[in-house]
Design a protein around this motif. Structure first.
Motif, short mmCIF file in Angstrom:
data_model
loop_
_atom_site.label_atom_id
_atom_site.label_comp_id
_atom_site.label_asym_id
_atom_site.label_seq_id
_atom_site.Cartn_x
_atom_site.Cartn_y
_atom_site.Cartn_z
N ASN A 43 38.01 64.53 -15.18
CA ASN A 43 37.40 63.22 -14.93
C ASN A 43 37.44 62.88 -13.45
O ASN A 43 36.46 62.38 -12.90
N ALA A 44 38.56 63.14 -12.81
CA ALA A 44 38.69 62.84 -11.39
C ALA A 44 37.74 63.69 -10.56
O ALA A 44 37.09 63.20 -9.63
N ARG A 45 37.62 64.97 -10.89
CA ARG A 45 36.72 65.86 -10.15
C ARG A 45 35.26 65.45 -10.34
O ARG A 45 34.49 65.41 -9.40
N GLN A 46 34.88 65.12 -11.57
CA GLN A 46 33.51 64.69 -11.83
C GLN A 46 33.21 63.37 -11.12
O GLN A 46 32.12 63.19 -10.59
N LEU A 47 34.16 62.49 -11.09
CA LEU A 47 33.97 61.22 -10.40
C LEU A 47 33.78 61.41 -8.91
O LEU A 47 32.97 60.74 -8.28
N ARG A 48 34.52 62.35 -8.32
CA ARG A 48 34.33 62.65 -6.89
C ARG A 48 32.94 63.23 -6.63
O ARG A 48 32.30 62.90 -5.64
N ARG A 49 32.47 64.10 -7.52
CA ARG A 49 31.13 64.68 -7.36
C ARG A 49 30.05 63.61 -7.45
O ARG A 49 29.12 63.58 -6.64
N VAL A 50 30.17 62.75 -8.43
CA VAL A 50 29.19 61.69 -8.61
C VAL A 50 29.21 60.74 -7.42
O VAL A 50 28.17 60.32 -6.93
N ARG A 51 30.42 60.43 -6.94
CA ARG A 51 30.54 59.55 -5.79
C ARG A 51 29.87 60.15 -4.56
O ARG A 51 29.18 59.46 -3.81
N LEU B 154 25.92 51.70 -7.95
CA LEU B 154 26.55 52.86 -8.57
C LEU B 154 27.66 53.45 -7.70
O LEU B 154 28.70 53.86 -8.20
N LEU B 155 27.43 53.47 -6.40
CA LEU B 155 28.46 53.98 -5.47
C LEU B 155 29.70 53.09 -5.50
O LEU B 155 30.83 53.60 -5.58
N VAL B 156 29.50 51.80 -5.45
CA VAL B 156 30.65 50.88 -5.49
C VAL B 156 31.40 51.01 -6.82
O VAL B 156 32.64 51.04 -6.85
N THR B 157 30.67 51.15 -7.92
CA THR B 157 31.30 51.32 -9.22
C THR B 157 32.10 52.62 -9.28
O THR B 157 33.22 52.64 -9.81
N ALA B 158 31.56 53.70 -8.73
CA ALA B 158 32.28 54.98 -8.73
C ALA B 158 33.53 54.90 -7.86
O ALA B 158 34.58 55.45 -8.23
N ILE B 159 33.44 54.22 -6.73
CA ILE B 159 34.61 54.07 -5.85
C ILE B 159 35.70 53.27 -6.56
O ILE B 159 36.88 53.65 -6.53
N LEU B 160 35.31 52.19 -7.22
CA LEU B 160 36.31 51.37 -7.92
C LEU B 160 36.92 52.12 -9.10
O LEU B 160 38.12 52.01 -9.36
N ALA B 161 36.10 52.88 -9.81
CA ALA B 161 36.62 53.65 -10.95
C ALA B 161 37.58 54.73 -10.47
O ALA B 161 38.61 54.98 -11.10
N GLU B 162 37.26 55.37 -9.36
CA GLU B 162 38.16 56.40 -8.83
C GLU B 162 39.47 55.79 -8.35
O GLU B 162 40.54 56.33 -8.57
N ARG B 163 39.38 54.64 -7.72
CA ARG B 163 40.60 53.96 -7.27
C ARG B 163 41.47 53.56 -8.46
O ARG B 163 42.68 53.71 -8.43
N ARG B 164 40.84 53.06 -9.52
CA ARG B 164 41.59 52.68 -10.71
C ARG B 164 42.22 53.90 -11.38
O ARG B 164 43.33 53.84 -11.88
N THR C 77 43.20 56.74 -9.90
CA THR C 77 44.33 57.23 -9.13
C THR C 77 45.51 56.28 -9.21
O THR C 77 46.64 56.73 -9.23
N VAL C 78 45.29 54.99 -9.29
CA VAL C 78 46.39 54.04 -9.40
C VAL C 78 47.10 54.22 -10.73
O VAL C 78 48.32 54.23 -10.79
N SER C 79 46.35 54.40 -11.80
CA SER C 79 47.00 54.57 -13.10
C SER C 79 47.77 55.89 -13.16
O SER C 79 48.77 56.00 -13.84
N ALA C 80 47.30 56.90 -12.44
CA ALA C 80 48.00 58.19 -12.47
C ALA C 80 49.31 58.12 -11.69
O ALA C 80 50.30 58.69 -12.10
N THR C 81 49.33 57.45 -10.56
CA THR C 81 50.55 57.36 -9.78
C THR C 81 51.48 56.28 -10.30
O THR C 81 52.63 56.23 -9.90
N GLY C 82 51.01 55.43 -11.18
CA GLY C 82 51.84 54.37 -11.71
C GLY C 82 52.87 54.87 -12.71
O GLY C 82 53.84 54.19 -13.00
#
Length: 98
Positions: free
Chosen positions: A13-21, A61-71, A73-78
């Motif tokens: 999911n993280a890799r696909q989100l980076r590609r889409v972004r 779409l770019l802003v949504t992808a950035i926010l989704a990626e930030r969310r 990564t935060v949940s993973a490090t939490g």
């Protein structure tokens, strides 16, 4: 501990989100240039408004992808890296002293 498949799915999911972004990040300047060019050539034309509309869509779409990626990564490090031992307060034992 999370199952192995959950971790693999998270990485996918993280890799696909980076590609889409990165795709959206490339599309935004392209549509911005297109909107400026058509606005210069034919101000107020249908082509200009379509370019502006697509610029707005890809920006959202770019802003949504950035926010989704930030969310993501935060949940993973939490999550804690390991489980700590339970702390016992002194003087609080389960067994009665004889």
């Amino acid at each position: 501990m999370a199952p192995k498949t959950e971790r693999i799915q998270f990485l996918r999911n993280a890799r696909q989100l980076r590609r889409v972004r990165s795709f959206y990040a490339a599309a935004v300047p392209l549509w911005a240039v297109s909107a400026l060019w058509t606005g210069w050539q034919a101000p107020g034309s249908r082509q200009m408004w379509v370019s502006v509309l697509l610029l707005a869509v890809f920006t959202v779409l770019l802003v949504t992808a950035i926010l989704a990626e930030r969310r993501l990564t935060v949940s993973a490090t939490g999550r804690p890296a390991h489980h700590a031992a339970r702390h016992k307060l002194p003087g609080t034992s389960r067994h009665a002293h004889a």
